[in-house]
Design an enzyme around this catalytic site. Structure first.
Site, PDB file in Angstrom:
ATOM      1  N   TRP A 322       0.842  -1.206   0.000  1.00  0.00           N
ATOM      2  CA  TRP A 322       0.000   0.000   0.000  1.00  0.00           C
ATOM      3  C   TRP A 322       0.873   1.251   0.000  1.00  0.00           C
ATOM      4  O   TRP A 322       0.566   2.246  -0.626  1.00  0.00           O
ATOM      5  CB  TRP A 322      -0.906  -0.012   1.239  1.00  0.00           C
ATOM      6  CG  TRP A 322      -1.735   1.236   1.385  1.00  0.00           C
ATOM      7  CD1 TRP A 322      -2.973   1.460   0.874  1.00  0.00           C
ATOM      8  CD2 TRP A 322      -1.384   2.442   2.084  1.00  0.00           C
ATOM      9  NE1 TRP A 322      -3.415   2.709   1.205  1.00  0.00           N
ATOM     10  CE2 TRP A 322      -2.448   3.339   1.953  1.00  0.00           C
ATOM     11  CE3 TRP A 322      -0.255   2.861   2.814  1.00  0.00           C
ATOM     12  CZ2 TRP A 322      -2.455   4.613   2.510  1.00  0.00           C
ATOM     13  CZ3 TRP A 322      -0.245   4.135   3.371  1.00  0.00           C
ATOM     14  CH2 TRP A 322      -1.331   4.985   3.219  1.00  0.00           C
ATOM     15  N   HIS A 323       2.018   1.146   0.700  1.00  0.00           N
ATOM     16  CA  HIS A 323       2.883   2.318   0.834  1.00  0.00           C
ATOM     17  C   HIS A 323       3.593   2.683  -0.464  1.00  0.00           C
ATOM     18  O   HIS A 323       3.896   3.856  -0.687  1.00  0.00           O
ATOM     19  CB  HIS A 323       3.926   2.095   1.936  1.00  0.00           C
ATOM     20  CG  HIS A 323       3.349   2.215   3.301  1.00  0.00           C
ATOM     21  ND1 HIS A 323       2.720   1.166   3.929  1.00  0.00           N
ATOM     22  CD2 HIS A 323       3.257   3.268   4.148  1.00  0.00           C
ATOM     23  CE1 HIS A 323       2.289   1.576   5.116  1.00  0.00           C
ATOM     24  NE2 HIS A 323       2.589   2.836   5.264  1.00  0.00           N
ATOM     25  N   GLY A 324       3.880   1.721  -1.280  1.00  0.00           N
ATOM     26  CA  GLY A 324       4.587   2.066  -2.504  1.00  0.00           C
ATOM     27  C   GLY A 324       4.749   0.888  -3.425  1.00  0.00           C
ATOM     28  O   GLY A 324       4.719  -0.266  -2.986  1.00  0.00           O
TER      29      GLY A 324
END
Lengths: 469, 505
Positions: A322-324
């Site tokens: 989700w973060h990257g």
């Protein structure tokens, strides 16, 4: 527009001023216009994405509610999921998946070239996508009623204090507040300003001043001693915390000026005694989102141990992704998954626990958790897996090096103050803590914070780290 | 509620005033030191007659340069009685110069301002350059107003600070929309770049490096200065205004560009566009009362250091040519103190500072005959910095006598210490003369000297050098290096004995 900008310091009082001077029936129009303006300040074109997502979710949720047929409900839910996740995939993950697939296929001897998409990642896309997803899923499950007023729904999606970096609010918490008729109260104003003040201190003085040091270490780790690298890694732990915590605190404070209570996203995470507690204290709105919409639907802990372990691992890995869109984030998430499981095994098999009350055992747990988190950040911060591994290698390879990078004295002093205040705030919020202080101590604290923000803010252009997610 | 808020608001304002005082007294000087430019300004603003403002063009970037001094130092050679101050840093431009000049107090000693005018700085590529962020940020500290407020603005990034994406969009917009005028072969820079890419514009650009360089030239120089909108024009105008208000004499120095290379790669049109812009600047600012030194085509293409990117980084001879033009312009203001370097017959250095005619060299402070510095010679460093002269450096023609002397200190035996005079023409040795100390005494400092007759005088391609050479194993120090060139007829040799010991000490 960022919170730590002159534009925002003009924008916010204007919005708050107009908000209270308007008839409550029309306030949503002002807030929606202000939110769109806030977002378009960064890139006007990408407002189309938010409007598309808003329109589809509005109609999908309405259709889900209207239709009695489960099959049709599911169809509308899938429409919402495909649209939102499709947008997220196209703008954020396409390049990563295309690149990874290409490499994978070439290993099998198949040469395929996926088209290259040169698009800028829309700010906050992961945040507002998850927020709208939670809405349609909740409507589908019958937990909440679909919003009839398109304006209020659009405001729920774009409410500017939490639009680009959270907290990811649930509809049943935020929407009633957006509709409520708040009157200006001294308490809300003083608490709101306290939070904004502390948030600005955290972002501008701590995060922005640590950033150049961290950048130097991450770019030139081969040249610096192990001590410098270790300090750089610890600094990054505080930089990312101060950056995101600062942003969330300003968001909560800004919303409070208009009477809206946003959820707390952080609760002194570095004082957690284990990984499980860390994730209850760090980016709480995302952790609870994954708990409610991924972990529990997968079966939660009401399944076999092995299945449960797999669920935990999947949740943490997805949270990393989700973060990257990079393998570094996948590894970062997986590290937490693995550490979580190891800790749980230890707790179950050896009845090894770290207690709630503060004693040496808890302190040891806090230190251990901080070390794990700090080392995991290496993967989060590094541009590639190979660079992250290289940096880890240099942590012991550079033991003999004398080249030490000394942090600025003022930066060290402010960081010390931040750590002390973080310990002081354990399990409470800055505004509540300040309210309990005697007048002189409170104003002394204000004076220190104002002096730090105005005279010692980091000067390098450091955008909020979480904006990129 | 208002009753509660108002006193707190007043308290915050009072608090800010107190904090501003605290910051101004104790923290501001520390912050200022971090910005080298502002720090340099504090050093020079009260101590110089002539202030030179420039960017990276002022520096030496070539290790082949014997004299690695800046253009401003070379120009200062022409005015021995005047104090020069220099403020320079890469990528500076009119906007920053203006802010710096505004900081100079009215009672300052400064009489004349020499401001670099870089043609490239008027183009979109520089206006929206990445380097601009840092400059704009730093200059905030020098902006008028409460110092704490300015520092706060730095923290808020409240300066021209577009991100990478916005910068790209802005540049693209300029390249696509800025009209190049009726005489240009393409309406816009982008059209020109595209034509080069497709091979329409200059089919002879066969290799990708040349094509890329040609396109860079277009990006950097294909523009027409619009005096109503160009921010540099606005800032230079304000500099003129400020100079008039303060009574400063003002010189604008239009820097050399590699026009020859631009012509070679892109044809005459770009060179002509550059000339048009140059003419506009010369006309505009001459009319406004400034002296505009036009150096646009002064430096030969071969003297540009960077071959793969258009810059204003010049080899020594290029910097010297520009310095001379500036000095000749300044002669109008200071005819009494003007001393033409090209007519100079006496060269001297005590190694306190780099000196004209001598190569730039690291010095030692361990020992000195005069001042605090000398040159240390030892087995690792056998040669002293050379005095050197070419026909381009001097207007002395015809037969001349060269008298060279220097002082050395240290343990010297036999022929370990030598003074060498050499003359080469296009790297072919014409003369090589080695002299030894006449007497090795117990004195702290001994002199070594020699003289030679240069019969035909200096001719094109000649390189005359003089230096000390030490072949011992200890360390000796060299100081007070003295060179005289005397136009000579036959009678001069009769007086040689008297003249050779002449030294300023």
């Amino acid at each position: 527009m960022t919170f730590n900008s002159l534009e925002f310091l003009i924008f916010l009082p204007l919005v708050v001023g107009f908000y209270y001077s308007l008839n409550p029936r029309y306030r949503w129009i002002l807030l929606l216009a202000a939110s769109y303006f806030f977002y378009m300040w960064w890139n006007p074109l990408y407002i189309i994405l938010i409007i598309t997502s808003t329109a589809i979710d509005y109609f999908a949720a309405r259709a889900i509610e209207k239709t009695p047929l489960k099959k049709k409900k599911r169809k509308y839910l899938l429409l919402s999921l495909f649209t939102n996740l499709g947008l997220l995939f196209s703008f954020k993950y396409y390049g990563f998946f295309a690149g990874s697939m290409q490499r994978l296929l070439s290993l099998a001897g198949i040469e395929i070239h996926f088209p290259y998409l040169d698009v800028l990642l829309p700010v906050g896309i992961s945040f507002y996508t998850f927020q709208t997803l939670s809405y349609t899923i909740d409507v589908y499950k019958g937990k909440i009623k679909a919003e009839k007023h398109p304006g209020y729904f659009a405001l729920y999606v774009t409410y500017f204090p939490q639009l680009v970096a959270g907290p990811i609010e649930r509809f049943d918490r935020l929407s009633p507040q957006l509709k409520a008729t708040f009157r200006p109260t001294y308490e809300n104003f003083s608490n709101g300003f306290r939070l904004i003040l502390f948030g600005l201190f955290t972002k501008m003085v701590i995060a922005d001043n640590l950033a150049p040091y961290v950048e130097k270490i991450y770019e030139e780790y081969a040249a610096y001693s192990t001590t410098s690298i270790a300090i750089g890694l610890i600094f990054y732990s505080f930089q990312i915390y101060a950056d995101f915590y600062g942003y969330s605190t300003i968001a909560v404070g800004s919303a409070l000026l208009m009477g809206v209570q946003l959820m707390d996203n952080f609760r002194t995470p570095y004082l957690s005694r284990n990984i499980s507690e860390f994730w209850k204290r760090w980016h709480i709105s995302l952790s609870t989102w994954f708990r409610d919409y991924v972990y529990i639907p997968l079966g939660g802990n009401r399944v076999s141990w092995l299945r449960w372990a797999l669920n935990v691992f999947v949740v943490f890995t997805l949270s990393g992704l989700w973060h990257g869109a990079n393998w570094t984030f996948v590894i970062w998430g997986s590290i937490f998954g693995i550490m979580f499981l190891i800790e749980r095994i230890f707790q179950e098999k050896f009845h090894w626990i770290t207690p709630e009350r503060w004693n040496w055992l808890r302190l040891a747990g806090v230190i251990k958790t901080f070390i794990i988190v700090t080392l995991a950040w290496i993967f989060f911060r590094s541009p590639s897996v190979s660079q992250a591994l290289e940096l880890c290698k240099h942590l012991y390879l550079n033991l003999h090096l004398q080249n030490t990078l000394f942090p600025d004295t003022f930066v060290t002093i402010w960081l010390g103050l931040f750590i002390i205040s973080d310990i002081w705030l354990f399990n409470s919020r800055f505004d509540q803590r300040m309210a309990r202080l005697p007048l002189i101590a409170r104003w002394l604290f204000y004076a220190i914070l104002i002096f730090a923000i105005t005279g010692f803010g980091g000067t390098d252009n450091q955008p909020f780290i979480y904006f990129q997610f | 509620m208002v009753k509660k808020i108002l006193p707190r608001l007043v308290a915050i304002i009072l608090l800010f005033l107190v904090l501003n005082e605290l910051y101004t007294r104790y923290i501001y000087p520390i912050d200022l030191k971090k910005i080298d430019l502002a720090d340099s300004l504090q050093l020079v603003k009260d101590s110089c007659n002539i202030l030179y403002l420039g960017e990276s063009s002022n520096f030496s970037f070539s290790w082949n340069d014997r004299d690695r001094r800046r253009i401003s130092d070379m120009a200062a050679d022409y005015f021995p009685g005047l104090d020069w101050g220099t403020l320079n840093k890469g990528a500076l431009h009119a906007g920053i110069y203006l802010r710096l000049l505004q900081q100079i107090p009215a009672e300052s000693k400064v009489e004349t301002i020499v401001v670099t005018m870089n043609l490239r700085s008027f183009g979109a590529d520089w206006i929206h350059s990445k380097l601009e962020n840092v400059l704009q940020r730093n200059i905030l500290l020098l902006t008028p107003g409460p110092k704490l407020w300015n520092r706060f603005r730095m923290g808020l990034k409240a300066y021209y600070n577009p991100g990478e994406y916005k910068r790209k969009v802005l540049l693209q917009w300029h390249f696509k929309n800025d009209y190049l005028g009726p005489h240009a072969p393409y309406p816009t820079a982008q059209a020109w770049i595209d034509a080069l890419e497709s091979g329409q514009s200059n089919p002879s650009l066969s290799d990708s490096a040349s094509l890329s360089l040609a396109q860079t030239f277009i990006r950097l120089f294909a523009f027409r200065i619009d005096t109503s909108t160009n921010p540099r024009i606005r800032d230079f105008d304000k500099i003129v205004e400020l100079a008039q208000k303060r009574g400063w004499k003002l010189v604008f120095n239009i820097l050399s560009e590699n026009v020859e290379k631009a012509r070679l790669l892109t044809g005459d049109a770009l060179a002509s566009l550059m000339m048009q812009n140059r003419d506009l600047l010369v006309k505009r600012y001459s009319r406004m009362g400034a002296i505009v030194v036009d150096n646009l085509t002064v430096v030969d293409s071969s003297l540009f250091i960077d071959k793969n990117w258009p810059t204003e980084h010049y080899a020594e001879a290029g910097r010297k040519a520009i310095a001379r033009n500036i000095a000749l312009a300044l002669k109008t203001f200071y005819p009494q103190v003007f001393d033409d370097v090209k007519k100079r017959t006496h060269f001297y250095t005590d190694f306190e500072h780099p000196a004209p005619g001598f190569a730039t060299y690291p010095t030692s402070t361990r020992k000195a005959r005069s001042g605090k510095r000398a040159i240390a010679l030892h087995p690792g460093q056998s040669y002293s910095p050379a005095f050197y002269l070419t026909a381009n450096d001097t207007e002395i023609r015809g037969a001349a006598t060269l008298i060279v002397s220097a002082f050395y200190s240290g343990h010297v035996i036999d022929n370990q210490m030598k003074l060498v005079i050499s003359l080469e023409n296009n790297q072919v040795r014409q003369l090589y003369r080695v002299a030894y100390p006449e007497n090795i005494t117990n004195k702290e400092w001994n002199e070594i000297s020699d003289s030679v007759l240069l019969k035909p005088g200096l001719r094109p391609g000649d390189l005359l050098t003089a230096y000390c050479w030490y072949t011992g194993t200890d360390t000796v120090y060299i100081d007070d290096f003295n060179v005289r060139i005397i136009p000579t007829d036959s009678t001069w040799f009769d007086n040689f004995a008297k003249l050779k010991n002449t030294s300023p000490k």
